[in-house]
Design a protein around this motif. Structure first.
Motif, mmCIF file in Angstrom:
data_model
loop_
_atom_site.group_PDB
_atom_site.id
_atom_site.type_symbol
_atom_site.label_atom_id
_atom_site.label_comp_id
_atom_site.label_asym_id
_atom_site.label_seq_id
_atom_site.Cartn_x
_atom_site.Cartn_y
_atom_site.Cartn_z
ATOM 1 N N TRP A 184 36.281 22.366 34.165
ATOM 2 C CA TRP A 184 37.261 22.613 35.233
ATOM 3 C C TRP A 184 36.868 21.814 36.456
ATOM 4 N N SER A 186 38.794 30.238 28.733
ATOM 5 C CA SER A 186 40.223 30.483 28.892
ATOM 6 C C SER A 186 40.618 30.191 30.329
ATOM 7 N N SER A 187 41.903 29.956 30.542
ATOM 8 C CA SER A 187 42.373 29.691 31.904
ATOM 9 C C SER A 187 42.125 30.894 32.811
ATOM 10 N N GLU A 188 42.246 32.106 32.238
ATOM 11 C CA GLU A 188 42.010 33.313 33.021
ATOM 12 C C GLU A 188 40.552 33.405 33.464
ATOM 13 N N LEU A 189 39.642 33.105 32.550
ATOM 14 C CA LEU A 189 38.218 33.171 32.879
ATOM 15 C C LEU A 189 37.844 32.091 33.891
ATOM 16 N N HIS A 205 39.767 30.842 36.096
ATOM 17 C CA HIS A 205 40.323 31.277 37.387
ATOM 18 C C HIS A 205 39.416 32.301 38.040
ATOM 19 N N THR A 206 38.918 33.267 37.264
ATOM 20 C CA THR A 206 38.018 34.288 37.798
ATOM 21 C C THR A 206 36.772 33.649 38.398
ATOM 22 N N GLU A 245 38.076 31.205 41.790
ATOM 23 C CA GLU A 245 39.042 31.594 42.809
ATOM 24 C C GLU A 245 38.393 31.951 44.141
#
Length: 209
Positions: free
Chosen positions: A176, A199-202, A204-205, A208
């Protein structure tokens, strides 16, 4: 890779790969050239000298310390992470004839409950000797043994080529790239490395804030 000897620590860390020679004392762990110990309040002078050094923090000036209170709070947070996770940031020392020489810090801790975060910072006179890789190898082995379900990640500010090369040498890959959240420099770019796809969610966490 140099063998690693474990002394004490949290039950269940165990050993695999390059780790061997379990011992029951509480003095930390030894690698081929270093002694790695859990930080204590007695380390305050050495850690403040490291964290106040403008040469060390040139690529990341926001992390530089300007008073010992910052460093004392950091030590408390590191010790809390050790208590919580069973693993954390070590102080790194070289055994010398007239006493142990402070090299720097390194290790990993659980970030946001979802990933191990690898980090290291060395005094300039020890740069370029492979100590960051030695510390990282010990940390990765311990983290994978303790919580293999968690990805192992590292943050690097774009432009910090020394740290970027170090995390790439221990097998982490760039997953990323984006704004460095919380950095007052709007042009700062954060790079996230990992030992596995995220994952995109991980992602992001982990990026962010």
């Amino acid at each position: 890779m140099a063998p690693v000897k474990w002394f004490g620590g949290s039950p269940g860390l165990g050993h695999d790969g390059p780790v061997s020679d379990v011992d029951g004392s509480t003095d930390g762990i030894t690698t081929g050239r270093l002694i790695l110990r859990e930080p204590t309040p007695a380390d305050l002078p050495a850690l403040f000298a490291l964290y106040a050094d403008p040469l060390v923090w040139g690529p990341d000036p926001l992390s530089r310390h300007h008073d010992t209170g910052q460093t004392a709070r950091m030590i408390e947070n590191w010790r809390a992470a050790w208590h919580r996770d069973g693993l954390g940031i070590w102080t790194a020392w070289r055994a010398e004839p007239d006493g142990d020489a402070f090299v720097g810090i390194g290790g990993c801790f659980v970030r946001y409950g979802v990933a191990w975060n690898l980090g290291f910072r060395l005094l300039p006179r020890f740069w370029g000797r492979g100590h960051a890789q030695e510390i990282s190898a010990a940390a990765i082995t311990a983290a994978h043994r303790l919580r293999p379900d968690l990805p192992l990640t590292a943050y690097v500010l774009e432009g910090n080529d020394r740290s970027r090369r170090a995390v790439e040498r221990v097998g982490l890959e760039l997953v990323w790239r984006g704004p460095d959240a919380g950095n007052p420099d709007a042009s700062a770019v954060r790079l996230l490395y990992s030992d596995r796809p995220l994952s995109s969610e991980l992602a992001h966490t982990l990026t962010e804030r």
